[in-house]
Design a protein around this motif. Sequence first.
Motif, mmCIF file in Angstrom:
data_model
loop_
_atom_site.group_PDB
_atom_site.id
_atom_site.type_symbol
_atom_site.label_atom_id
_atom_site.label_comp_id
_atom_site.label_asym_id
_atom_site.label_seq_id
_atom_site.Cartn_x
_atom_site.Cartn_y
_atom_site.Cartn_z
ATOM 1 N N GLN A 81 0.838 -1.193 0.000
ATOM 2 C CA GLN A 81 0.000 0.000 0.000
ATOM 3 C C GLN A 81 0.873 1.243 0.000
ATOM 4 O O GLN A 81 1.955 1.246 0.596
ATOM 5 N N LEU A 82 0.378 2.314 -0.605
ATOM 6 C CA LEU A 82 1.002 3.626 -0.514
ATOM 7 C C LEU A 82 0.093 4.456 0.371
ATOM 8 O O LEU A 82 -1.090 4.628 0.066
ATOM 9 N N ILE A 83 0.622 4.935 1.492
ATOM 10 C CA ILE A 83 -0.196 5.653 2.463
ATOM 11 C C ILE A 83 0.403 7.033 2.730
ATOM 12 O O ILE A 83 1.607 7.243 2.586
ATOM 13 N N ASP A 84 -0.453 7.974 3.101
ATOM 14 C CA ASP A 84 -0.007 9.349 3.333
ATOM 15 C C ASP A 84 0.320 9.661 4.785
ATOM 16 O O ASP A 84 0.982 10.656 5.063
ATOM 17 N N SER A 85 -0.156 8.829 5.699
ATOM 18 C CA SER A 85 0.128 9.086 7.114
ATOM 19 C C SER A 85 0.378 7.775 7.848
ATOM 20 O O SER A 85 -0.082 6.715 7.423
ATOM 21 N N LEU A 86 1.104 7.885 8.935
ATOM 22 C CA LEU A 86 1.451 6.723 9.761
ATOM 23 C C LEU A 86 0.482 6.592 10.923
ATOM 24 O O LEU A 86 -0.050 7.602 11.406
ATOM 25 N N PRO A 87 0.280 5.382 11.417
ATOM 26 C CA PRO A 87 -0.444 5.237 12.683
ATOM 27 C C PRO A 87 0.362 5.924 13.799
ATOM 28 O O PRO A 87 1.555 6.198 13.635
ATOM 29 N N PHE A 103 7.165 2.171 -5.056
ATOM 30 C CA PHE A 103 5.838 1.562 -4.895
ATOM 31 C C PHE A 103 5.355 0.986 -6.223
ATOM 32 O O PHE A 103 4.893 -0.157 -6.299
ATOM 33 N N ASP A 104 5.474 1.776 -7.286
ATOM 34 C CA ASP A 104 5.020 1.324 -8.605
ATOM 35 C C ASP A 104 5.793 0.079 -9.037
ATOM 36 O O ASP A 104 5.202 -0.875 -9.573
ATOM 37 N N ASN A 149 8.418 12.870 5.828
ATOM 38 C CA ASN A 149 8.561 12.857 4.384
ATOM 39 C C ASN A 149 7.607 11.845 3.734
ATOM 40 O O ASN A 149 8.043 10.864 3.157
ATOM 41 N N PRO A 150 6.275 12.072 3.844
ATOM 42 C CA PRO A 150 5.344 11.152 3.202
ATOM 43 C C PRO A 150 5.469 11.230 1.687
ATOM 44 O O PRO A 150 6.048 12.183 1.172
ATOM 45 N N PRO A 151 4.949 10.263 0.975
ATOM 46 C CA PRO A 151 4.153 9.125 1.430
ATOM 47 C C PRO A 151 5.045 7.996 1.934
ATOM 48 O O PRO A 151 6.269 8.074 1.870
ATOM 49 N N PHE A 152 4.362 6.950 2.417
ATOM 50 C CA PHE A 152 5.034 5.788 2.969
ATOM 51 C C PHE A 152 4.529 4.536 2.256
ATOM 52 O O PHE A 152 3.379 4.481 1.846
ATOM 53 N N ILE A 153 5.387 3.567 2.137
ATOM 54 C CA ILE A 153 4.988 2.272 1.588
ATOM 55 C C ILE A 153 4.778 1.326 2.764
ATOM 56 O O ILE A 153 5.618 1.248 3.656
#
Length: 85
Positions: A10-16, A78-79, A51-55
């Motif tokens: 997944q490519l996500i914009d924020s961390l838990p 990611f791609d 430094n988002p995004p995160f994989i």
Amino acid sequence: VLISDLQEIQLIDSLPVIERRTNGSATGEMLRGYFQLSQVGTALLYLDRENPPFILLTTKVDKIYLNLETAEQTRELFDALHAAQ
């Protein structure tokens, strides 16, 4: 991690929320190692949290969050991972 071991990418914009470091280092915004994350449990982090995004790589055993030096490099990785899966 072997591509064949990945269950999800997944490519996500924020961390838990990071609750605590369990085995690793946290130098400024650079996080390396195992951390306890809210609603996730223990996860392996290799990232700059500013430094988002995160994989997010999910295997049967681990959740691994990572990013590269730039957002563009992270998206390219990611791609490539997604294409190889």
